[in-house]
Motif scaffolding. Structure first.
Motif, PDB file in Angstrom:
ATOM      1  N   GLY A  67      50.350  -5.445  17.113  1.00 45.83           N
ATOM      2  CA  GLY A  67      50.558  -5.447  15.694  1.00 45.83           C
ATOM      3  C   GLY A  67      50.178  -6.787  14.642  1.00 45.83           C
ATOM      4  N   VAL A  68      49.684  -6.071  13.539  1.00 39.15           N
ATOM      5  CA  VAL A  68      48.609  -6.669  12.455  1.00 39.15           C
ATOM      6  C   VAL A  68      49.625  -7.170  10.916  1.00 39.15           C
ATOM      7  CG1 VAL A  68      47.739  -4.752  12.274  1.00 39.15           C
ATOM      8  CG2 VAL A  68      46.649  -6.941  10.949  1.00 39.15           C
ATOM      9  N   ASP A  69      49.628  -7.971  10.040  1.00 42.02           N
ATOM     10  CA  ASP A  69      49.544  -7.920   8.671  1.00 42.02           C
ATOM     11  C   ASP A  69      48.995  -8.019   8.024  1.00 42.02           C
ATOM     12  OD1 ASP A  69      52.468  -8.169   9.505  1.00 42.02           O
ATOM     13  OD2 ASP A  69      52.493 -10.027  10.801  1.00 42.02           O
ATOM     14  N   VAL A  97      41.287   1.877   6.390  1.00 38.86           N
ATOM     15  CA  VAL A  97      42.318   1.381   5.324  1.00 38.86           C
ATOM     16  C   VAL A  97      43.164   1.613   5.351  1.00 38.86           C
ATOM     17  CG1 VAL A  97      41.931   0.428   3.451  1.00 38.86           C
ATOM     18  CG2 VAL A  97      40.031   0.354   4.349  1.00 38.86           C
ATOM     19  N   ALA A  98      43.140   3.494   4.856  1.00 41.65           N
ATOM     20  CA  ALA A  98      44.192   4.501   4.880  1.00 41.65           C
ATOM     21  C   ALA A  98      45.050   4.008   6.133  1.00 41.65           C
ATOM     22  CB  ALA A  98      44.120   5.654   4.712  1.00 41.65           C
ATOM     23  N   ARG A  99      44.974   3.968   7.375  1.00 40.09           N
ATOM     24  CA  ARG A  99      45.842   3.982   8.827  1.00 40.09           C
ATOM     25  C   ARG A  99      46.113   2.521   8.566  1.00 40.09           C
ATOM     26  NH1 ARG A  99      43.461   4.513  14.869  1.00 40.09           N
ATOM     27  NH2 ARG A  99      45.252   4.329  16.072  1.00 40.09           N
ATOM     28  N   LEU A 100      45.758   1.695   8.583  1.00 43.33           N
ATOM     29  CA  LEU A 100      46.301   0.204   8.318  1.00 43.33           C
ATOM     30  C   LEU A 100      47.322   0.069   7.413  1.00 43.33           C
ATOM     31  CD1 LEU A 100      42.927  -1.785   8.774  1.00 43.33           C
ATOM     32  CD2 LEU A 100      45.117  -2.011  10.235  1.00 43.33           C
ATOM     33  N   VAL A 101      46.980   0.336   5.953  1.00 42.96           N
ATOM     34  CA  VAL A 101      48.178   0.146   5.355  1.00 42.96           C
ATOM     35  C   VAL A 101      49.615   0.936   4.929  1.00 42.96           C
ATOM     36  CG1 VAL A 101      48.487   1.357   2.332  1.00 42.96           C
ATOM     37  CG2 VAL A 101      45.606  -0.085   3.367  1.00 42.96           C
ATOM     38  N   GLY A 102      49.224   2.352   5.876  1.00 43.62           N
ATOM     39  CA  GLY A 102      50.154   3.446   6.079  1.00 43.62           C
ATOM     40  C   GLY A 102      51.167   3.167   7.138  1.00 43.62           C
ATOM     41  N   ALA A 103      50.755   1.712   7.542  1.00 43.39           N
ATOM     42  CA  ALA A 103      51.700   1.357   8.990  1.00 43.39           C
ATOM     43  C   ALA A 103      52.476  -0.172   8.265  1.00 43.39           C
ATOM     44  CB  ALA A 103      51.089   0.904   9.893  1.00 43.39           C
ATOM     45  N   GLY A 104      51.687   0.285   7.056  1.00 45.82           N
ATOM     46  CA  GLY A 104      52.303  -1.669   6.193  1.00 45.82           C
ATOM     47  C   GLY A 104      51.212  -2.448   6.642  1.00 45.82           C
ATOM     48  N   ARG A 146      40.846   3.224  -2.996  1.00 45.72           N
ATOM     49  CA  ARG A 146      41.350   4.436  -3.000  1.00 45.72           C
ATOM     50  C   ARG A 146      41.772   4.444  -1.665  1.00 45.72           C
ATOM     51  NH1 ARG A 146      38.867   8.300  -1.572  1.00 45.72           N
ATOM     52  NH2 ARG A 146      35.975   7.330  -1.223  1.00 45.72           N
ATOM     53  N   ALA A 147      42.178   3.588  -0.316  1.00 46.72           N
ATOM     54  CA  ALA A 147      42.745   3.750   0.707  1.00 46.72           C
ATOM     55  C   ALA A 147      43.862   2.829   0.623  1.00 46.72           C
ATOM     56  CB  ALA A 147      41.847   3.522   1.565  1.00 46.72           C
ATOM     57  N   GLY A 148      43.522   1.603  -0.546  1.00 47.64           N
ATOM     58  CA  GLY A 148      44.981   0.791  -0.739  1.00 47.64           C
ATOM     59  C   GLY A 148      44.511  -0.675  -0.577  1.00 47.64           C
ATOM     60  N   GLY A 149      42.727  -0.654   0.020  1.00 46.82           N
ATOM     61  CA  GLY A 149      42.623  -1.598   0.365  1.00 46.82           C
ATOM     62  C   GLY A 149      42.457  -2.476  -0.581  1.00 46.82           C
ATOM     63  N   ALA A 194      44.713 -15.558  -0.433  1.00 43.19           N
ATOM     64  CA  ALA A 194      45.509 -14.911  -1.874  1.00 43.19           C
ATOM     65  C   ALA A 194      46.917 -13.590  -1.171  1.00 43.19           C
ATOM     66  CB  ALA A 194      44.744 -13.808  -3.100  1.00 43.19           C
ATOM     67  N   VAL A 195      45.920 -13.081  -0.606  1.00 43.81           N
ATOM     68  CA  VAL A 195      46.558 -11.832   0.037  1.00 43.81           C
ATOM     69  C   VAL A 195      47.598 -12.462   1.632  1.00 43.81           C
ATOM     70  CG1 VAL A 195      45.774 -10.531   1.977  1.00 43.81           C
ATOM     71  CG2 VAL A 195      44.259 -10.093   0.826  1.00 43.81           C
ATOM     72  N   ALA A 196      47.091 -13.545   2.255  1.00 46.54           N
ATOM     73  CA  ALA A 196      48.335 -13.762   3.003  1.00 46.54           C
ATOM     74  C   ALA A 196      49.629 -14.807   1.918  1.00 46.54           C
ATOM     75  CB  ALA A 196      47.991 -15.373   3.728  1.00 46.54           C
ATOM     76  N   ALA A 197      49.238 -15.485   1.081  1.00 51.89           N
ATOM     77  CA  ALA A 197      50.236 -15.704  -0.412  1.00 51.89           C
ATOM     78  C   ALA A 197      51.139 -14.729  -0.583  1.00 51.89           C
ATOM     79  CB  ALA A 197      49.866 -16.832  -1.018  1.00 51.89           C
ATOM     80  N   ASP A 198      50.596 -13.523  -0.705  1.00 53.76           N
ATOM     81  CA  ASP A 198      51.119 -12.278  -1.437  1.00 53.76           C
ATOM     82  C   ASP A 198      52.067 -11.814  -0.434  1.00 53.76           C
ATOM     83  OD1 ASP A 198      52.024 -10.341  -3.434  1.00 53.76           O
ATOM     84  OD2 ASP A 198      50.655  -8.907  -2.442  1.00 53.76           O
ATOM     85  N   LEU A 199      51.622 -11.734   0.270  1.00 53.47           N
ATOM     86  CA  LEU A 199      52.708 -11.208   1.933  1.00 53.47           C
ATOM     87  C   LEU A 199      53.926 -11.845   2.648  1.00 53.47           C
ATOM     88  CD1 LEU A 199      50.121 -10.197   4.950  1.00 53.47           C
ATOM     89  CD2 LEU A 199      51.410  -8.536   3.660  1.00 53.47           C
ATOM     90  N   ALA A 200      53.784 -13.556   2.025  1.00 55.98           N
ATOM     91  CA  ALA A 200      54.749 -14.413   2.481  1.00 55.98           C
ATOM     92  C   ALA A 200      55.812 -14.771   1.637  1.00 55.98           C
ATOM     93  CB  ALA A 200      54.213 -15.567   2.430  1.00 55.98           C
ATOM     94  N   ALA A 201      55.006 -14.471   0.040  1.00 50.82           N
ATOM     95  CA  ALA A 201      56.306 -14.402  -1.068  1.00 50.82           C
ATOM     96  C   ALA A 201      57.230 -13.945  -1.134  1.00 50.82           C
ATOM     97  CB  ALA A 201      55.470 -13.411  -2.821  1.00 50.82           C
TER      98      ALA A 201
END
Length: 201
Positions: A67-69, A97-104, A146-149, A194-201
């Protein structure tokens, strides 16, 4: 409070090789920065010394089962050192990266560093190695976007600090020391926060 599942994947830098204590490693340092910013963090480290981009498939699989956010990926040094063509390594990184992004999950990638600053690289080859490192980093950044990361590129200032201060390297003169990991964590923390703050928003 929602727990942020934070995973660190990649090579020996992700694993903390060279650090004197576990708490000095990149993952532990960044987890403390996240907690100081108010996040509850569940940290998992999946980095493996000598890992290349083709090893990310297995690491990503394990991370997703756990499980990874937010995944921080540190990769590229060993691909570069073993002359893996940039397009091939970047393609493998893109898939991870695409696999991670695809899993949310959110994926943040630290590209290959400038190996031209390493002391055992002969002076006459340093410019060439620096150019090759830059080519690798650019190919990686393009693949990640390109992979969404997202890319956490520390910038040339970090390399300059390492080049100027041997104490930032461990005894093997290749991996960072505990102090070196501190400098790297300081450079990466704004990106991670910055990414963590975006996830928490």
């Amino acid at each position: 409070m929602t727990i942020l599942r934070f995973s660190v994947l990649g090579d020996s830098l992700a694993a903390g090789v060279g650090a004197a204590r576990p708490e000095d490693t990149l993952g532990q340092r960044l987890a403390r920065r996240l907690r100081a910013a108010g996040h509850a963090v569940d940290l998992h480290g999946f980095g493996v010394p000598r890992a290349r981009s083709d090893d990310l498939e297995r690491q990503v699989g394990v991370a997703l089962r756990t499980g990874v956010d937010l995944a921080l990926i540190v990769i590229g040094t060993n691909d570069l050192a073993r002359f893996v063509p940039p397009a091939i390594a970047a393609g493998q990184l893109h898939e991870a990266v695409a696999r991670l992004v695809g899993a949310g999950s959110r994926a943040l990638v630290v590209p290959a560093p400038d190996l031209g600053i390493v002391s055992w690289v002969p002076a006459q080859y340093r410019q060439l190695v620096t150019a090759a490192s830059g080519q690798y980093a650019r190919a990686q950044a393009d693949a990640v976007i390109r992979a969404g990361g997202a890319v956490a590129a520390p910038g040339p200032e970090l390399g300059a600090r390492f080049a100027a201060d041997p104490a930032l390297f461990s005894a093997d003169r290749f991996h960072p020391s505990s102090a070196g990991y501190g400098v790297i964590a300081d450079a990466l923390a704004p990106h991670v926060l910055a990414v963590a703050a975006d996830l928490a928003a």
